[in-house]
Design a protein around this motif. Structure first.
Motif, short mmCIF file in Angstrom:
data_model
loop_
_atom_site.label_atom_id
_atom_site.label_comp_id
_atom_site.label_asym_id
_atom_site.label_seq_id
_atom_site.Cartn_x
_atom_site.Cartn_y
_atom_site.Cartn_z
N LEU A 154 0.62 -1.25 0.38
CA LEU A 154 -0.14 0.64 -0.03
C LEU A 154 1.04 1.03 -0.24
O LEU A 154 1.64 1.61 0.82
CB LEU A 154 -0.92 -0.16 1.19
CG LEU A 154 -2.20 1.21 0.88
CD1 LEU A 154 -3.11 1.24 -0.03
CD2 LEU A 154 -2.62 1.36 2.70
N THR A 155 0.86 1.80 -0.89
CA THR A 155 1.44 3.32 -1.56
C THR A 155 0.73 4.56 -1.06
O THR A 155 -1.11 4.56 -0.52
CB THR A 155 2.08 3.82 -2.73
OG1 THR A 155 0.94 3.18 -3.53
CG2 THR A 155 3.44 1.80 -2.63
N PRO A 156 0.78 5.75 -1.06
CA PRO A 156 0.19 6.70 0.00
C PRO A 156 -0.28 6.95 -1.45
O PRO A 156 -0.27 6.91 -3.24
CB PRO A 156 1.15 8.45 -0.38
CG PRO A 156 3.12 7.47 0.01
CD PRO A 156 2.83 5.85 -0.75
N SER A 157 -1.82 7.53 -1.63
CA SER A 157 -3.17 7.62 -2.21
C SER A 157 -2.53 9.06 -3.62
O SER A 157 -1.78 9.93 -2.58
CB SER A 157 -4.48 7.65 -1.20
OG SER A 157 -4.98 8.23 -2.66
N ASP A 364 7.69 5.64 -4.17
CA ASP A 364 6.22 5.99 -4.02
C ASP A 364 5.30 6.63 -4.26
O ASP A 364 4.76 6.75 -5.09
CB ASP A 364 6.02 5.14 -2.59
CG ASP A 364 6.74 3.93 -2.61
OD1 ASP A 364 7.43 2.81 -3.77
OD2 ASP A 364 7.50 3.20 -0.85
N ALA A 365 5.48 7.73 -3.35
CA ALA A 365 4.22 9.10 -3.77
C ALA A 365 4.51 9.31 -4.77
O ALA A 365 3.48 9.65 -5.51
CB ALA A 365 4.36 9.59 -2.47
N GLY A 366 5.16 9.75 -5.43
CA GLY A 366 5.63 10.46 -7.38
C GLY A 366 5.20 9.14 -7.41
O GLY A 366 4.59 9.64 -9.25
N PHE A 367 6.18 8.09 -7.76
CA PHE A 367 5.66 7.13 -9.21
C PHE A 367 3.93 6.89 -9.01
O PHE A 367 3.35 6.93 -9.93
CB PHE A 367 6.41 5.83 -9.19
CG PHE A 367 7.71 6.03 -9.31
CD1 PHE A 367 8.09 7.20 -10.35
CD2 PHE A 367 9.14 5.49 -8.13
CE1 PHE A 367 9.66 7.42 -9.84
CE2 PHE A 367 9.75 5.24 -8.53
CZ PHE A 367 10.16 6.51 -9.68
N GLY A 431 -4.29 3.14 -3.44
CA GLY A 431 -2.94 3.64 -3.09
C GLY A 431 -2.25 2.45 -3.23
O GLY A 431 -1.10 1.73 -3.43
N TYR A 432 -3.43 0.98 -3.95
CA TYR A 432 -2.74 -0.31 -4.22
C TYR A 432 -2.17 -0.03 -6.08
O TYR A 432 -2.82 -1.01 -6.86
CB TYR A 432 -3.57 -1.28 -4.72
CG TYR A 432 -3.93 -1.69 -2.62
CD1 TYR A 432 -2.91 -3.06 -2.27
CD2 TYR A 432 -5.06 -1.24 -2.19
CE1 TYR A 432 -3.00 -3.01 -0.87
CE2 TYR A 432 -5.45 -1.22 -0.83
CZ TYR A 432 -4.08 -2.45 -0.30
OH TYR A 432 -4.33 -2.85 1.33
N VAL A 433 -1.29 1.10 -6.04
CA VAL A 433 -0.81 1.57 -7.48
C VAL A 433 -0.32 -0.04 -8.26
O VAL A 433 -0.76 -0.06 -9.41
CB VAL A 433 0.25 1.81 -7.06
CG1 VAL A 433 0.65 2.62 -8.68
CG2 VAL A 433 -0.46 3.48 -6.94
N ASN A 434 0.68 -0.67 -7.54
CA ASN A 434 1.19 -1.47 -7.92
C ASN A 434 0.85 -2.74 -8.99
O ASN A 434 0.42 -3.49 -9.68
CB ASN A 434 2.44 -2.44 -7.36
CG ASN A 434 3.61 -1.78 -6.78
OD1 ASN A 434 3.86 -1.13 -7.85
ND2 ASN A 434 4.20 -1.76 -6.03
N ALA A 435 -0.87 -3.10 -7.52
CA ALA A 435 -1.71 -4.72 -7.73
C ALA A 435 -2.77 -3.31 -9.35
O ALA A 435 -3.25 -4.71 -10.07
CB ALA A 435 -2.38 -4.19 -7.29
N ALA A 436 -2.87 -2.66 -9.57
CA ALA A 436 -3.73 -1.27 -10.41
C ALA A 436 -2.88 -1.98 -11.68
O ALA A 436 -3.47 -2.21 -12.86
CB ALA A 436 -4.00 -0.70 -10.21
#
Length: 831
Positions: A154-157, A364-367, A431-436
């Motif tokens: 879970l990364t920052p939204s 994490d937040a920037g990407f 915030g699940y950017v990698n999963a998306a």
């Protein structure tokens, strides 16, 4: 002299063989190096701290060692089999409490020790291969666990405005790094020296690249139109597809030349070179997507299309395909470059652990902020693509089960795209950017793979129609379907790579498949299966050749009838198939002894569930051996009469005289009563009953019938035809004409001709053929006449016949209760 030299040579060989055997048992593998490598790999797995590149490197080394061990497992295989045969030749070992001859016991002990010595290298190699398998499996499990953890992190939204400056900082950091690198290149003493030296080459590359990028697709389209006008319609689609490859190749070659020309100037550093190559990948994906979209959603109706859509919807499909391809390319190679270089730029100056953690959170937040807009845009395009597939279902009318199944798959794919387009942005927003990313981008690439498979299937189908010179019905034949199935199977490894599988995983699966799959104690590998298939096919072809030679050359020259010839040919076929299977199994090295329990279970199943099939099979073999019936026989069985057309091992096919086919199980032919009219010979008896009126001269009738019988060409004169006066029937004097026909197959024709002759001769002779008659007596005719009955004292109760005119017309509701039927025979006169 020669005898002495021979003895000396035998003595030298005898002394040298033990040394050779021991030399073969020596182990060429360096197990000390292997132990060190295996120990280090186990420590890495236990620590779980090394990067993925280190695990991949040591895994490759382990795979190489495992291959060596697997090859070493068959060391001394020939000597081992020889020693085992020698031990078996000594007979079974004595049981506990029993003894055997001392010489045999000593020989058995020596051979056992030699066998253990020969088996030692193979056993050690097997043990080492098992250890390598275990370590490789642990490494794969660890890497998959890391991949799962990365997806679920879970990364920052990206919807939180606090995190937006992080994305700006990542982009500014990349831009600053590129600007700094370019400034450093330009600050050299003479930065354009290399460009001036390579100017002719660079200018030529740029001109050719720009020409191919700008005009390449147009040239190919004009060439396709020109060829299409001069070719037959069957070749148009094939040539059009082949030529259309130029729409990809020429622009992509132009992009590659353009990037090469820029790199040849030596004005760009490492970061700029990677940046230019990423841009080249995006442009190549753009041109490839244009070609693929044009094949899946063609501009004209003359091209085959996998989807049924209107022209404006096909235009939308082309736009969606190209847009999704560009987004996937930006997220793919270009996005990887942004991630790698962004980490390198932001990590600069981070020395403490707290600084490293801060940089990690910033990354994490920037990407996440940079990736989320691409995810939303891709989700919108996927949603529209799913709706486009659903529109195909509304336009398509499923005329067959195959098309209905294909339409169901298209509908499921459309629904899946709509669902993914909704779920993926939600995951990214949370915030699940990698999963998306792992959900939406593989979906887009899978769509591209499916489109490529559809396009290739259409091409190979057109090629099949062109080669076989068949019309469009050839598209629905078996070969195009098999081609589509093979293309789908071949695309599975690429689909696995798209969805996150590592090449090492696929190689591991292929290695295990190549080594074989254990089924019931039997190891079946591709090599074993291929050996079995080739030898069995060769045996089957040899059997067919022998059957053909027997059928056309040998058996027709013998005195064996057709049924016997067919029985011999069928028997040779069954024996050949059995021998081919046995030889193939033996050559492939398949040991069926371990399947004894399975065979016993199958025998029980045969005894209960398959007893009818086995009974028919055995009956078919009995029919082919004993040949109570043969092809061409006229038989009667179970109320069915007809000609035997074919005898197989399960059933017999009979063609009745009304041209219908009846399948009779062979068990009915063996256990039931069968009448064979033509088995021994074609002769048969015809019995024709004839009746004449009472008062006719019986001798004259006999003379006429006998003369008619003798005049028939198929009636045999030995034995002569006879006429029998059976007796006095209820309506006639009964006669029978009994004749023997030379060909019983024409019994109905002879019977018909004789009936015609009898009718003609009896008419000429004034002989009457009687027929049954009926007289109707009415007990109360006045009921039907609609008049009142007379008083009882005056009523005439005497029955008397009436005519139809006397009956009148019955009134509604008046029944026929007074009618009585009396049957009477005919004495030759009219009533």
């Amino acid at each position: 002299m020669i005898l002495r030299l021979t003895r000396l040579l035998l003595l030298v060989l005898t002394l040298a063989l033990p040394g050779l055997a021991l030399a073969q048992t020596s182990d060429p593998l360096d197990y000390d190096s292997w132990d060190r490598l295996a120990t280090r790999a186990e420590e890495m797995v236990q620590a779980d701290s090394a990067p993925q590149a280190a695990f991949d490197s040591i895994r490759n080394s382990l795979t190489d060692w495992r291959t060596k061990f697997q090859e070493a497992e068959s060391t001394n295989a020939t000597q081992i089999s020889t020693v085992k045969a020698q031990i078996e030749a000594l007979g079974p070992a004595p049981k506990e409490g029993e003894t055997e001859d001392q010489a045999i016991a000593d020989r058995r002990k020596a051979l056992t020790e030699q066998l253990a010595q020969l088996q030692a290298p193979g056993i050690r190699a097997t043990e080492a291969a098992s250890r390598a398998d275990s370590i490789i499996a642990n490494i794969d499990k660890l890497l998959r666990s890391r991949q799962t953890d990365k997806l679920m992190r879970l990364t920052p939204s990206p919807l939180n405005p606090i995190n937006w400056p992080a994305g700006v900082k990542v982009l500014s950091g990349l831009g600053g790094a590129l600007a700094t690198e370019m400034s450093g290149q330009l600050e050299k003493p003479d930065p354009y020296a290399t460009a001036r030296e390579r100017a002719p080459v660079i200018v030529a590359l740029l001109l050719v690249a720009l020409l191919l990028v700008a005009r390449g697709r147009l040239w190919i389209m004009r060439l396709a139109d020109l060829l299409e006008k001069r070719l037959a319609w069957r070749a148009q689609r094939v040539i059009d597809f082949i030529v259309s490859f130029g729409q990809i190749m020429l622009p992509i070659i132009g992009v590659a030349l353009l990037v090469t020309a820029l790199i040849q100037t030596a004005l760009f550093g490492a970061r700029w070179t990677e940046f230019l190559m990423a841009i080249g990948v995006v442009l190549s994906a753009f041109f490839a997507a244009i070609w693929l979209a044009g094949r899946v959603f063609p501009r004209t109706d003359r091209q085959s299309a996998p989807f049924t859509l209107q022209p404006e919807r096909r235009r939308e499909g082309r736009f969606l395909t190209v847009s999704l391809a560009i987004l996937a390319a930006v997220q793919g190679p270009f996005g990887d470059w942004v991630v790698q270089r962004g980490e390198a730029v932001l990590d600069t100056g981070a020395s403490t652990s707290e600084a490293v953690d801060s940089v990690g959170k910033l990354l994490d937040a920037g990407f996440g902020v940079l990736a989320f807009p691409l995810q939303v845009l891709a989700a919108i395009l996927l949603f529209r693509f799913g709706q486009l597939l659903r529109r195909h279902l509304r336009n398509e009318t499923s005329a067959s089960a195959e098309s209905a199944f294909r339409d169901r798959l298209v509908g499921l794919m459309g629904n899946a795209l709509i669902a993914i387009s909704v779920i993926a942005p939600i995951l990214g927003a949370i915030g699940y950017v990698n999963a998306a990313n792992a959900l939406i981008w593989p979906t887009i690439m899978t769509l591209g793979l499916i489109a490529l498979v559809l396009v290739l299937h259409l091409f190979f189908t057109d090629l099949y129609v062109f080669v076989t010179r068949r019309d469009d019905e050839g598209r629905d034949s078996l070969i195009p379907t098999l081609i589509g199935f093979l293309l789908s199977i071949a695309s599975l490894p690429f689909a696995a790579l798209i969805w996150g599988a590592r090449p090492a995983d696929l190689l591991e699966m292929w290695t295990r498949f190549r080594n074989g799959i254990s089924v019931g104690g039997i190891t079946i590998s591709p090599g074993i299966f291929l050996t079995f298939a080739i030898i069995f096919v060769i045996g089957l072809m040899a059997t067919r050749l022998v059957q053909g030679a027997l059928k056309t050359s040998l058996l027709p020259k013998t005195k064996i009838d057709k049924g016997g010839q067919n029985a011999i040919i069928s028997g040779v076929g069954y024996i050949g198939i059995f021998l081919a299977a046995v030889v193939a199994i033996s050559s492939a090295g398949i040991d069926l002894s371990s399947l004894a329990i399975v065979a016993g279970a199958l025998s029980v199943g045969v005894g209960f569930g398959l007893q009818t099939i086995v009974q028919n099979f055995v009956s078919g073999i009995i029919l082919l051996i004993e040949r109570p019936i043969s092809e061409g026989d006229w038989i009667e069985v179970g109320g069915q009469m007809g000609v035997v057309k074919a005898i197989s091992v399960r059933s017999t096919r009979i063609e009745t005289f009304d041209r219908t086919e009846v399948i009779v199980p062979n068990a009915d032919l063996i256990a039931g009563q069968v009448t064979n009219w033509t088995r021994g010979n074609l002769t048969g008896r015809l019995i024709l009953p004839v009746g004449v009126a009472y008062g006719t001269d019986t001798r004259k009738v006999e003379e006429i019938l006998l003369d008619i019988a003798k005049n028939q060409s198929l009636v045999m004169m030995n034995p002569e035809p006879t006429v029998i006066f059976n007796g006095f029937g209820a309506d006639s004097l009964d006669f029978e004409v009994r004749v023997i026909l030379s060909d019983v197959n024409f019994i109905m024709r002879v019977k018909s001709e004789m009936n015609h002759e009898i009718n003609q001769r009896f008419t000429e002779a004034g002989i009457e053929i009687p027929f049954a008659q009926r007289d109707v007596w009415l007990r109360n005719p006045e009921v039907l006449q609609g008049v009142q009955p007379k008083p009882a004292v005056e009523a005439d109760t005497t029955p008397h016949p009436v005519t139809r005119e006397d009956l009148g017309t019955p009134q509604p509701g008046e029944g026929m209760e007074g009618i009585e039927r009396q049957d009477g025979g005919s004495d030759g006169g009219d009533r």
